[in-house]
Design a protein around this motif. Structure first.
Motif, short mmCIF file in Angstrom:
data_model
loop_
_atom_site.label_atom_id
_atom_site.label_comp_id
_atom_site.label_asym_id
_atom_site.label_seq_id
_atom_site.Cartn_x
_atom_site.Cartn_y
_atom_site.Cartn_z
N GLY A 119 -73.10 -29.43 -28.28
CA GLY A 119 -72.41 -30.78 -28.32
C GLY A 119 -72.98 -31.61 -29.39
O GLY A 119 -74.31 -31.68 -29.16
N LYS A 120 -72.46 -32.23 -30.57
CA LYS A 120 -73.15 -33.04 -31.08
C LYS A 120 -73.31 -34.29 -30.32
O LYS A 120 -72.68 -34.96 -29.63
N GLY A 121 -74.78 -34.62 -30.47
CA GLY A 121 -75.25 -35.88 -29.64
C GLY A 121 -75.75 -35.67 -28.42
O GLY A 121 -76.35 -36.18 -27.48
N ASP A 122 -75.64 -34.25 -28.04
CA ASP A 122 -76.21 -33.79 -26.72
C ASP A 122 -77.64 -33.33 -26.75
O ASP A 122 -78.20 -33.26 -27.92
N SER A 123 -78.34 -33.33 -25.71
CA SER A 123 -79.71 -32.79 -25.74
C SER A 123 -80.00 -31.63 -24.92
O SER A 123 -80.92 -31.30 -24.67
N VAL A 124 -78.79 -30.76 -24.49
CA VAL A 124 -78.81 -29.72 -23.78
C VAL A 124 -77.97 -28.60 -24.40
O VAL A 124 -76.98 -28.90 -25.27
N ILE A 125 -78.45 -27.50 -24.16
CA ILE A 125 -77.41 -26.25 -24.67
C ILE A 125 -77.30 -25.29 -23.32
O ILE A 125 -78.08 -24.91 -22.62
N GLN A 141 -83.02 -27.94 -22.14
CA GLN A 141 -83.02 -29.20 -22.00
C GLN A 141 -83.89 -29.56 -23.29
O GLN A 141 -84.99 -28.92 -23.42
N THR A 142 -83.62 -30.62 -24.06
CA THR A 142 -84.60 -31.29 -24.93
C THR A 142 -84.54 -32.89 -24.80
O THR A 142 -83.48 -33.38 -24.29
N PRO A 143 -85.71 -33.39 -25.12
CA PRO A 143 -85.91 -34.78 -24.93
C PRO A 143 -84.79 -35.72 -26.05
O PRO A 143 -84.41 -36.95 -25.70
N ASP A 144 -84.76 -35.11 -27.14
CA ASP A 144 -83.58 -35.95 -28.29
C ASP A 144 -82.49 -35.30 -28.53
O ASP A 144 -82.44 -34.03 -28.36
N SER A 145 -81.34 -35.91 -28.82
CA SER A 145 -80.27 -35.31 -29.18
C SER A 145 -80.12 -34.63 -30.30
O SER A 145 -80.81 -34.77 -31.36
N GLN A 146 -78.92 -33.62 -30.50
CA GLN A 146 -79.00 -32.93 -31.63
C GLN A 146 -77.97 -33.32 -32.65
O GLN A 146 -76.86 -33.85 -32.24
N ARG A 147 -78.20 -33.27 -33.77
CA ARG A 147 -77.34 -33.62 -35.03
C ARG A 147 -76.52 -32.31 -35.58
O ARG A 147 -75.21 -32.43 -36.05
#
Length: 573
Positions: A283-289, A308-314
């Motif tokens: 998801g755009k703005g999520d920090s997980v896949i 899980q990542t600490p920052d959101s994805q663009r």
């Protein structure tokens, strides 16, 4: 005594691991557009990312070995006049990429091996048809050079990129089209729309095969075809909670499974691996896949785990299976961009002790070769995509080819010439109309009869090709050229003759000056003549020959103390 049975699956322990920062890509100004797109496209050769660009739209193309910090002035692909909204690599040519933009134009680009050394502004072909911005580009999985585009004008257009022509136009959507996806062999198309409906279309006729309500929420929905024919969708419910569903094509309104996930407001993009039947939700703005496995057993969609990542994805892009490392049991690779400009490479791996090739993890996957041509597909032929084995690593079987666009002739090229003279091209070989450099129509006659098809060869022409431009034959052109050349020769002779006369006069004046003669009142007088009335010295009897016929010019006294050149005419002095 009760016990819990754990579902058996070879992908139950798939885990994600991010590469070190020096193996990633940094300082990328990812696009800030609010359009719901992944903004990233990957293939085994290049990584393409839509970036911010002043004065139009652009995206950056990086070879996979160019890791680290990217220079701010790195070469871009920037021919659009508006922001780029979507990009997609051709599955049958790793050097060809298509882009859609807010300028209503779809451009297809050829990227050289090794990447770009300077900004690329000239596309291979411009596909102009949409009246509003183009937010979706999608290549056909098995047909060569077939491209689908969708715009905010609620139209879906299927192109033959090889000729630049429209194969099919579909206008069955009443509102903005959110997503589209081909099925396994490209015979059907599934779309989602702002009217909350999901549709299955026949891409050759534009007919709606089936339609139903997808998700009740008003936010964007996505849908993809799975390999075995089912449809997976993501969307929102009335409470704006994110959910996913699995549906059968013949019962779209009755989902096989519908599961609520969370309350985030970012649109989820389903990324599908047809070899393993794994679906990754990003998801755009999520920090997980999150990743799921689709199986024939209930509950059909099994949750596996999440990265899980600490920052959101663009933005995010998924590498095709051809680009994965089979020696480390890598089943997927993602390129994830965050707001700080870092493109993080994430490897999804199945833990195995053996270093041998794992055939159960790597069945034959999609190859980089097309199964059929665009002409065969539009005529009704369906074919599954070509498959290739990854045993021993991926080796491209396709030759490096350059995309070429061949414009086809249309009905205007076949109009018969009018009585006022030749206006269009008429050739027995079926060529297309052309024009001369000054815009005059050009006619090519290969010596056939007036019918243009199968007539006998004219004896006068003797089978030779005759060209007529603006109503003038090639023979007349030759005569005009000979005439002009003769006129130019005469003009040149006149100029040379005048030059000789001028030189003669200059030499005469110089000789007289050297002898002590000066010009007085339009005539020649002795330079040493006294002002007291003494008679001038006699004129020299001869001078060096300077006239054209070799005669020596004579200086003759006129009785008034003046002298003139006897060899020159009065109008030449």
């Amino acid at each position: 005594m009760s016990f819990r049975v754990v579902r058996s699956s070879k992908f139950r322990h798939v885990f994600g691991q991010a590469l070190k920062r020096e193996q990633c890509y940094d300082n990328i100004r990812v696009s800030k557009s609010s359009w719901d797109s992944t903004f990233c496209a990957v293939n085994p050769k290049f990584l393409a990312i839509i970036v911010e660009s002043a004065g139009g739209g652009a995206f950056i193309v990086l070879p996979h070995n160019k890791v680290g910090r990217i220079a701010a002035d790195h070469a871009l692909v920037g021919g659009h006049k508006g922001p780029v909204l979507d990009i997609a690599w051709c599955p049958h040519n790793d050097n060809v990429i298509a882009s859609g933009s807010e300028d209503c134009v779809v451009k297809v680009w050829q990227i050289p091996d090794g990447g770009l050394s300077r900004t690329l502004t000239e596309p291979v072909v411009d596909l102009v048809y949409h009246q509003r911005r183009v937010g979706l580009v999608l290549w056909h999985p098995s047909a060569l050079n077939v491209l689908l585009t969708a715009g905010s004008d609620n139209l879906i257009v299927v192109w033959n990129v090889g000729t630049g022509e429209v194969l099919m136009r579909m206008d069955c959507h009443p509102d903005t089209i959110y997503s589209a996806c081909w099925n396994w062999d490209g015979s059907q198309l599934v779309t989602t729309c702002k009217d909350k409906k999901i549709r299955i279309l026949n891409p050759r006729t534009g007919e709606v095969v089936n339609e139903a309500l997808a998700h009740e929420g008003s936010k964007a929905t996505r849908a993809i075809f799975l390999r075995h024919g089912l449809i997976f969708t993501t969307g929102f419910n009335r409470s704006s909670e994110r959910q996913y569903s699995l549906r059968a094509p013949d019962a779209l309104g009755d989902p096989i499974v519908m599961v609520d996930l969370d309350t985030s407001n970012g649109v989820m993009f389903p990324l599908y691996d047809p070899d393993t039947n794994l679906i990754y939700l990003c998801g755009k703005g999520d920090s997980v896949i999150r990743y799921f496995e689709v199986t024939p057993e209930h509950p059909y969609v099994h949750y596996i785990s999440q990265f899980q990542t600490p920052d959101s994805q663009r933005a995010i892009g998924m590498m095709p299976k051809r680009g994965c490392d089979v020696s480390t049991c890598e089943v997927a690779r993602f390129y994830r961009l965050n707001n700080s400009g870092l493109c993080q490479v994430i490897s999804m791996t199945v833990p195995r002790k053996s270093e041998l090739f794992q055939e159960d993890l790597y069945p034959d996957t999609l190859a980089d070769e097309a199964s059929i041509s665009a002409e065969d597909w539009i005529s009704g032929v369906d074919a599954d995509p070509q498959l290739i084995s990854l045993k021993g690593g991926y080796v491209s079987q396709a030759q490096s080819t350059t995309l070429t666009v061949t414009k086809k002739s249309n009905v205007l090229d076949k109009m018969a010439p009018k009585s006022g003279g030749p206006k269009t091209l008429s050739a027995s070989t079926g060529g297309s109309a052309g024009a001369s450099a000054n815009g005059s129509p050009v006619t090519v006659n290969n010596g056939t009869g007036a019918g243009g098809g199968g007539g006998s060869t004219s004896p006068a022409n003797n089978g030779t090709q005759q060209i007529t431009i603006g109503g003038v034959s090639e023979q007349q052109f030759g005569e005009l050229r000979t005439k002009f050349e003769e006129e130019f020769r005469k003009l040149k002779a006149i100029i040379v003759k005048h030059e000789n006369r001028i030189r003669s006069l200059e030499a005469t004046v110089k000789a007289m000056t050297d002898r002590g003669l000066t010009e007085v009142d339009g005539g020649l007088a002795p330079a040493a003549a006294s002002t007291t009335g003494t008679s001038p010295s006699p004129a020299p009897s001869s001078l060096p020959p300077t006239s054209e016929d070799g005669a020596q010019p004579q200086i003759v006294a006129d009785g008034g103390g003046h002298y003139r050149n006897s060899t020159l005419e009065p109008d030449e002095v």
